[in-house]
Design a protein around this motif. Structure first.
Motif, PDB file in Angstrom:
ATOM      1  N   ALA A 160     -67.056  70.536  38.505  1.00  0.00           N
ATOM      2  CA  ALA A 160     -67.416  71.676  39.346  1.00  0.00           C
ATOM      3  C   ALA A 160     -66.219  72.153  40.159  1.00  0.00           C
ATOM      4  CB  ALA A 160     -68.570  71.308  40.262  1.00  0.00           C
ATOM      5  N   ASP A 170     -74.539  65.908  25.376  1.00  0.00           N
ATOM      6  CA  ASP A 170     -74.238  65.722  26.795  1.00  0.00           C
ATOM      7  C   ASP A 170     -73.348  64.499  27.017  1.00  0.00           C
ATOM      8  OD1 ASP A 170     -75.699  67.939  27.441  1.00  0.00           O
ATOM      9  OD2 ASP A 170     -77.442  66.853  28.194  1.00  0.00           O
ATOM     10  N   GLN A 228     -64.091  74.245  37.944  1.00  0.00           N
ATOM     11  CA  GLN A 228     -64.729  75.543  37.764  1.00  0.00           C
ATOM     12  C   GLN A 228     -64.549  76.418  39.003  1.00  0.00           C
ATOM     13  OE1 GLN A 228     -68.834  75.241  36.631  1.00  0.00           O
ATOM     14  NE2 GLN A 228     -69.067  77.442  36.256  1.00  0.00           N
ATOM     15  N   ASP A 233     -70.509  72.320  33.019  1.00  0.00           N
ATOM     16  CA  ASP A 233     -70.973  73.585  32.442  1.00  0.00           C
ATOM     17  C   ASP A 233     -70.232  73.863  31.135  1.00  0.00           C
ATOM     18  OD1 ASP A 233     -71.750  76.137  31.831  1.00  0.00           O
ATOM     19  OD2 ASP A 233     -71.243  77.010  33.783  1.00  0.00           O
ATOM     20  N   GLN A 291     -73.053  66.716  33.229  1.00  0.00           N
ATOM     21  CA  GLN A 291     -73.628  67.992  33.668  1.00  0.00           C
ATOM     22  C   GLN A 291     -72.600  69.114  33.771  1.00  0.00           C
ATOM     23  OE1 GLN A 291     -75.398  66.675  37.326  1.00  0.00           O
ATOM     24  NE2 GLN A 291     -76.853  65.326  36.286  1.00  0.00           N
TER      25      GLN A 291
END
Length: 292
Positions: free
Chosen positions: A131, A86, A134, A63, A61
Motif C-alpha cells: 500500500a 493470492d 501504491q 492490489d 492483499q
C-alpha cells in the motif's frame, strides 16, 4: 555458535515464507548479501541468512492493478500445482517487503533511493508495504524477484522447532542504494562471494544453516549476475524436501539425488548430504565438496 539439534516432531503445517538471494557483480565476481540475525531471534539466532521472513496477510492483499505484470505470471513462475493466485502474489510481495525491511533495499524501482526514507516512514506508521508503494505511485515490481528454489522443512527439523515452506528468490541489487540492516532483526549485513561465505563458515567465522550452505554452494559455481539470472530463467524452481536421519548418533540431512533420499534426481552439482559434526553441518568430503 554451535547448532543444537532438534529431535522433536513438529505436527503443525509449514509456514509460508520468502527469502531473497540479492546478488551483484563485485570486483572479483559474483557477490551475495547475507544478514546476521540477532542472537535472541526465535529462528536461527546469530546465523547469517539471506533476507526473508514469513508471508504476512497484507502481502496477499496487494492490489493487482498496480503490479508490473499480471498476477498469473507470478503463479506460473513458481511452478506449484494447486497454489492459489493470492498466495503466489503474496510470496513475491513478501520477498520485496522483507528485503526492504531487513536491508533497506527497494528492489526493482527506477531511482529507488529517493523513495527509501519516505517508505520507511510510511511503513513505520503502520501502512502495509504494498500500500505504501501504491501511495507513492510506484508499481509492485514482482518481475525483479526470480524464483530459484523451494525448501520445505521436514517434520523433524534439525536446526529449529518450527517448519517453513520457503520460496527462495534471486534479485539484482539496486546500484543506487546502500544496504542498511534493520537494527531490530540483524546485527550486520555483509556482501560476500559465495565461495568466501563458505570459507568463512568453514573457518568458524560465521554460522550458516543448511539451506544457506547448499545455496551458497550452488552459487559458488556461477561467475556473475548474468549467469545467475540466466539459470533462474531457464528452469523451474527446485523443490527441496530434506530428509534427516540419525546414523551412529549423528544427524544426517540428505537431499534429492542422495542414496537415502526418496527422490533419485539431483537438483544441484554439489554434495547430496550434510553431517552434523564439529558442532555444525558439514559435507562428508569437507569444504572442497561445497566449492566444486
Amino acid at each position: 555458535m554451535p547448532i543444537a539439534i532438534n529431535s522433536d516432531e513438529v505436527l503443525t503445517p509449514p509456514v509460508a515464507a520468502a527469502t531473497v538471494m540479492v546478488v551483484r557483480d563485485g570486483p572479483a565476481g559474483l557477490e551475495v548479501l547475507l544478514v546476521r540475525r540477532h542472537g535472541n531471534s526465535g529462528v536461527l539466532g546469530g546465523v547469517h541468512v539471506f533476507p526473508g521472513g514469513k508471508l504476512d496477510a497484507a502481502d496477499r492483499q496487494a492490489d493487482p492493478a498496480v503490479l508490473d505484470r499480471p498476477v498469473a505470471a507470478c503463479l506460473s513462475g513458481l511452478c506449484e500445482p494447486g497454489l492459489d493466485l493470492d498466495t503466489a502474489l503474496g510470496l513475491h510481495v513478501a520477498a520485496l517487503r522483507e528485503t526492504f525491511e531487513e536491508c533497506g533495499l527497494l528492489l526493482g524501482q527506477v531511482n529507488g533511493a529517493r523513495h527509501v526514507q519516505p517508505l520507511r516512514e510510511q511503513t513505520a506508521a503502520g501502512l502495509a508495504f504494498a500500500a505504501a508503494l501504491q501511495a507513492r505511485g510506484l508499481p509492485i515490481p514482482t518481475a525483479c524477484v526470480l524464483p530459484w528454489s523451494r525448501w520445505v522443512t521436514p517434520r523433524v527439523p534439525s536446526v529449529t522447532n518450527k517448519r517453513f515452506d520457503t520460496r527462495f528468490f534471486v534479485a539484482v541489487a539496486p546500484e543506487d542504494q546502500t544496504v542498511e540492516h534493520c537494527a531490530h532483526e540483524a546485527t550486520e549485513a555483509v556482501w560476500l562471494s559465495p565461495r568466501t561465505g563458505l570459507e568463512r563458515y568453514w573457518a568458524g567465522e560465521i554460522d550458516l544453516a543448511p539451506p544457506q550452505i547448499m545455496s551458497l554452494s550452488e552459487l559458488s559455481r556461477m561467475a556473475d549476475v548474468a549467469q545467475v539470472l540466466a539459470t533462474a530463467r531457464s528452469r523451474p524452481p527446485s523443490l527441496i524436501e530434506p530428509e534427516p536421519f540419525d546414523e551412529d548418533g549423528r544427524r544426517v540431512i540428505c537431499y534429492p539425488g542422495d542414496p537415502r533420499h526418496s527422490i533419485a534426481t539431483r537438483v544441484w552439482p554439489g554434495p547430496t548430504r550434510l553431517l552434523h559434526r564439529n558442532q555444525r553441518f558439514e559435507p562428508e568430503n569437507g569444504l572442497a565438496a561445497l566449492l566444486g
